[in-house]
Design a protein around this motif. Structure first.
Motif, PDB file in Angstrom:
ATOM      1  N   LYS A  55     -12.595  22.177  17.645  1.00  0.00           N
ATOM      2  CA  LYS A  55     -13.803  23.002  17.705  1.00  0.00           C
ATOM      3  C   LYS A  55     -14.337  23.290  16.312  1.00  0.00           C
ATOM      4  CE  LYS A  55     -13.002  25.177  22.155  1.00  0.00           C
ATOM      5  NZ  LYS A  55     -12.767  26.416  22.883  1.00  0.00           N
ATOM      6  N   SER A  56     -13.465  23.529  15.345  1.00  0.00           N
ATOM      7  CA  SER A  56     -13.926  23.809  13.992  1.00  0.00           C
ATOM      8  C   SER A  56     -14.517  22.557  13.351  1.00  0.00           C
ATOM      9  CB  SER A  56     -12.797  24.362  13.140  1.00  0.00           C
ATOM     10  OG  SER A  56     -11.811  23.368  12.946  1.00  0.00           O
ATOM     11  N   ALA A  57     -13.970  21.386  13.677  1.00  0.00           N
ATOM     12  CA  ALA A  57     -14.503  20.145  13.128  1.00  0.00           C
ATOM     13  C   ALA A  57     -15.874  19.841  13.709  1.00  0.00           C
ATOM     14  CB  ALA A  57     -13.549  18.994  13.410  1.00  0.00           C
ATOM     15  N   SER A  58     -16.062  20.124  15.003  1.00  0.00           N
ATOM     16  CA  SER A  58     -17.357  19.849  15.612  1.00  0.00           C
ATOM     17  C   SER A  58     -18.393  20.898  15.226  1.00  0.00           C
ATOM     18  CB  SER A  58     -17.222  19.754  17.133  1.00  0.00           C
ATOM     19  OG  SER A  58     -16.824  21.003  17.658  1.00  0.00           O
ATOM     20  N   ALA A  59     -17.969  22.030  14.645  1.00  0.00           N
ATOM     21  CA  ALA A  59     -18.913  23.052  14.216  1.00  0.00           C
ATOM     22  C   ALA A  59     -19.734  22.568  13.022  1.00  0.00           C
ATOM     23  CB  ALA A  59     -18.176  24.336  13.873  1.00  0.00           C
ATOM     24  N   ALA A  60     -19.230  21.587  12.271  1.00  0.00           N
ATOM     25  CA  ALA A  60     -19.939  21.068  11.115  1.00  0.00           C
ATOM     26  C   ALA A  60     -21.100  20.158  11.522  1.00  0.00           C
ATOM     27  CB  ALA A  60     -18.982  20.312  10.212  1.00  0.00           C
ATOM     28  N   ILE A  61     -21.154  19.754  12.780  1.00  0.00           N
ATOM     29  CA  ILE A  61     -22.214  18.875  13.262  1.00  0.00           C
ATOM     30  C   ILE A  61     -23.324  19.740  13.866  1.00  0.00           C
ATOM     31  CG2 ILE A  61     -22.759  17.026  14.878  1.00  0.00           C
ATOM     32  CD1 ILE A  61     -19.898  16.068  14.564  1.00  0.00           C
ATOM     33  N   ASP A  62     -24.548  19.341  13.629  1.00  0.00           N
ATOM     34  CA  ASP A  62     -25.714  20.079  14.101  1.00  0.00           C
ATOM     35  C   ASP A  62     -25.658  20.266  15.621  1.00  0.00           C
ATOM     36  OD1 ASP A  62     -28.215  21.296  14.097  1.00  0.00           O
ATOM     37  OD2 ASP A  62     -29.287  19.391  14.220  1.00  0.00           O
ATOM     38  N   PRO A  63     -25.897  21.480  16.123  1.00  0.00           N
ATOM     39  CA  PRO A  63     -25.839  21.733  17.569  1.00  0.00           C
ATOM     40  C   PRO A  63     -26.808  20.871  18.378  1.00  0.00           C
ATOM     41  CG  PRO A  63     -25.877  23.803  16.370  1.00  0.00           C
ATOM     42  CD  PRO A  63     -26.088  22.723  15.374  1.00  0.00           C
ATOM     43  N   GLN A  64     -27.968  20.538  17.803  1.00  0.00           N
ATOM     44  CA  GLN A  64     -28.919  19.686  18.521  1.00  0.00           C
ATOM     45  C   GLN A  64     -28.353  18.275  18.689  1.00  0.00           C
ATOM     46  OE1 GLN A  64     -32.528  19.994  16.271  1.00  0.00           O
ATOM     47  NE2 GLN A  64     -33.248  21.778  17.437  1.00  0.00           N
ATOM     48  N   VAL A  65     -27.634  17.795  17.676  1.00  0.00           N
ATOM     49  CA  VAL A  65     -27.016  16.476  17.758  1.00  0.00           C
ATOM     50  C   VAL A  65     -25.899  16.499  18.800  1.00  0.00           C
ATOM     51  CG1 VAL A  65     -25.688  14.749  16.481  1.00  0.00           C
ATOM     52  CG2 VAL A  65     -27.597  15.902  15.376  1.00  0.00           C
ATOM     53  N   GLN A  66     -25.128  17.575  18.827  1.00  0.00           N
ATOM     54  CA  GLN A  66     -24.074  17.703  19.832  1.00  0.00           C
ATOM     55  C   GLN A  66     -24.668  17.693  21.231  1.00  0.00           C
ATOM     56  OE1 GLN A  66     -21.911  21.281  19.003  1.00  0.00           O
ATOM     57  NE2 GLN A  66     -20.782  20.389  17.292  1.00  0.00           N
ATOM     58  N   GLN A  67     -25.753  18.400  21.408  1.00  0.00           N
ATOM     59  CA  GLN A  67     -26.403  18.469  22.716  1.00  0.00           C
ATOM     60  C   GLN A  67     -26.935  17.095  23.123  1.00  0.00           C
ATOM     61  OE1 GLN A  67     -29.595  21.301  22.768  1.00  0.00           O
ATOM     62  NE2 GLN A  67     -28.700  22.399  24.482  1.00  0.00           N
ATOM     63  N   ALA A  68     -27.525  16.371  22.183  1.00  0.00           N
ATOM     64  CA  ALA A  68     -28.059  15.041  22.484  1.00  0.00           C
ATOM     65  C   ALA A  68     -26.938  14.083  22.869  1.00  0.00           C
ATOM     66  CB  ALA A  68     -28.826  14.504  21.281  1.00  0.00           C
ATOM     67  N   ILE A  69     -25.832  14.154  22.152  1.00  0.00           N
ATOM     68  CA  ILE A  69     -24.690  13.286  22.470  1.00  0.00           C
ATOM     69  C   ILE A  69     -24.137  13.617  23.851  1.00  0.00           C
ATOM     70  CG2 ILE A  69     -22.301  12.737  21.826  1.00  0.00           C
ATOM     71  CD1 ILE A  69     -23.185  13.060  18.888  1.00  0.00           C
ATOM     72  N   ALA A  70     -24.002  14.913  24.146  1.00  0.00           N
ATOM     73  CA  ALA A  70     -23.480  15.334  25.455  1.00  0.00           C
ATOM     74  C   ALA A  70     -24.398  14.870  26.585  1.00  0.00           C
ATOM     75  CB  ALA A  70     -23.314  16.842  25.484  1.00  0.00           C
ATOM     76  N   LYS A  71     -25.705  14.975  26.391  1.00  0.00           N
ATOM     77  CA  LYS A  71     -26.643  14.532  27.441  1.00  0.00           C
ATOM     78  C   LYS A  71     -26.601  13.022  27.607  1.00  0.00           C
ATOM     79  CE  LYS A  71     -29.739  18.399  27.423  1.00  0.00           C
ATOM     80  NZ  LYS A  71     -31.014  18.842  27.878  1.00  0.00           N
ATOM     81  N   ALA A  72     -26.466  12.286  26.500  1.00  0.00           N
ATOM     82  CA  ALA A  72     -26.382  10.830  26.595  1.00  0.00           C
ATOM     83  C   ALA A  72     -25.120  10.404  27.346  1.00  0.00           C
ATOM     84  CB  ALA A  72     -26.402  10.213  25.199  1.00  0.00           C
ATOM     85  N   ILE A  73     -23.998  11.049  27.047  1.00  0.00           N
ATOM     86  CA  ILE A  73     -22.740  10.732  27.751  1.00  0.00           C
ATOM     87  C   ILE A  73     -22.865  11.065  29.226  1.00  0.00           C
ATOM     88  CG2 ILE A  73     -20.286  11.341  27.933  1.00  0.00           C
ATOM     89  CD1 ILE A  73     -20.849   9.707  25.469  1.00  0.00           C
ATOM     90  N   GLU A  74     -23.463  12.201  29.525  1.00  0.00           N
ATOM     91  CA  GLU A  74     -23.637  12.609  30.924  1.00  0.00           C
ATOM     92  C   GLU A  74     -24.501  11.609  31.675  1.00  0.00           C
ATOM     93  OE1 GLU A  74     -25.643  16.293  33.394  1.00  0.00           O
ATOM     94  OE2 GLU A  74     -24.858  16.675  31.392  1.00  0.00           O
ATOM     95  N   GLN A  75     -25.554  11.135  31.043  1.00  0.00           N
ATOM     96  CA  GLN A  75     -26.451  10.185  31.692  1.00  0.00           C
ATOM     97  C   GLN A  75     -25.769   8.820  31.866  1.00  0.00           C
ATOM     98  OE1 GLN A  75     -30.114   9.573  29.626  1.00  0.00           O
ATOM     99  NE2 GLN A  75     -31.050   8.466  31.320  1.00  0.00           N
TER     100      GLN A  75
END
Length: 89
Positions: A55-75
Motif C-alpha cells: 500500500k505504501s509503494a502504490s501511494a507513490a503512484i498518482d491516484p488517477q493512474v491507479q483508477q485507470a489501471i483498475a478500470k482497464a483490468i476490470e474491463q
C-alpha cells in the motif's frame, strides 16, 4: 506384406505402452515429490506486513493512474480480475 504390417502394429503398441508407463511414472514421482516437499518445508502463512508495504509503494503512484489501471483490468477481465499491487519498474 502382412507380416511387416503386423510387426509395425506390434512396435507401435509397444511404443505407446512404453510412453504411457513412463508418463504414469512421471506423474507418480511428481506427486510424491510434492508431498515430500510440503512435509519438509510447509508454506508459510501470509502476514499483514507485506500488504502494508504494498500500500505504501502504490501511494507513490498518482491516484488517477491507479483508477485507470483498475478500470482497464476490470474491463479486460469482465470483472473477474482485481488490482492488488501497483509498483514502478
Amino acid at each position: 506384406m502382412s507380416e511387416n504390417f503386423s510387426e509395425a502394429l506390434m512396435l507401435m503398441g509397444v511404443g505407446l505402452a512404453t510412453v504411457f508407463v513412463v508418463l504414469l511414472l512421471v506423474i507418480g514421482f511428481g506427486n510424491l515429490l510434492i508431498k515430500v516437499v510440503n512435509k519438509i518445508a510447509p508454506e508459510e502463512e501470509k502476514k499483514a506486513a507485506p500488504v502494508a508495504a504494498a500500500k505504501s509503494a502504490s501511494a507513490a503512484i498518482d491516484p488517477q493512474v491507479q483508477q485507470a489501471i483498475a478500470k482497464a483490468i476490470e474491463q479486460m477481465t469482465a470483472g473477474k480480475g482485481r488490482v492488488e499491487k501497483i509498483e514502478r519498474l
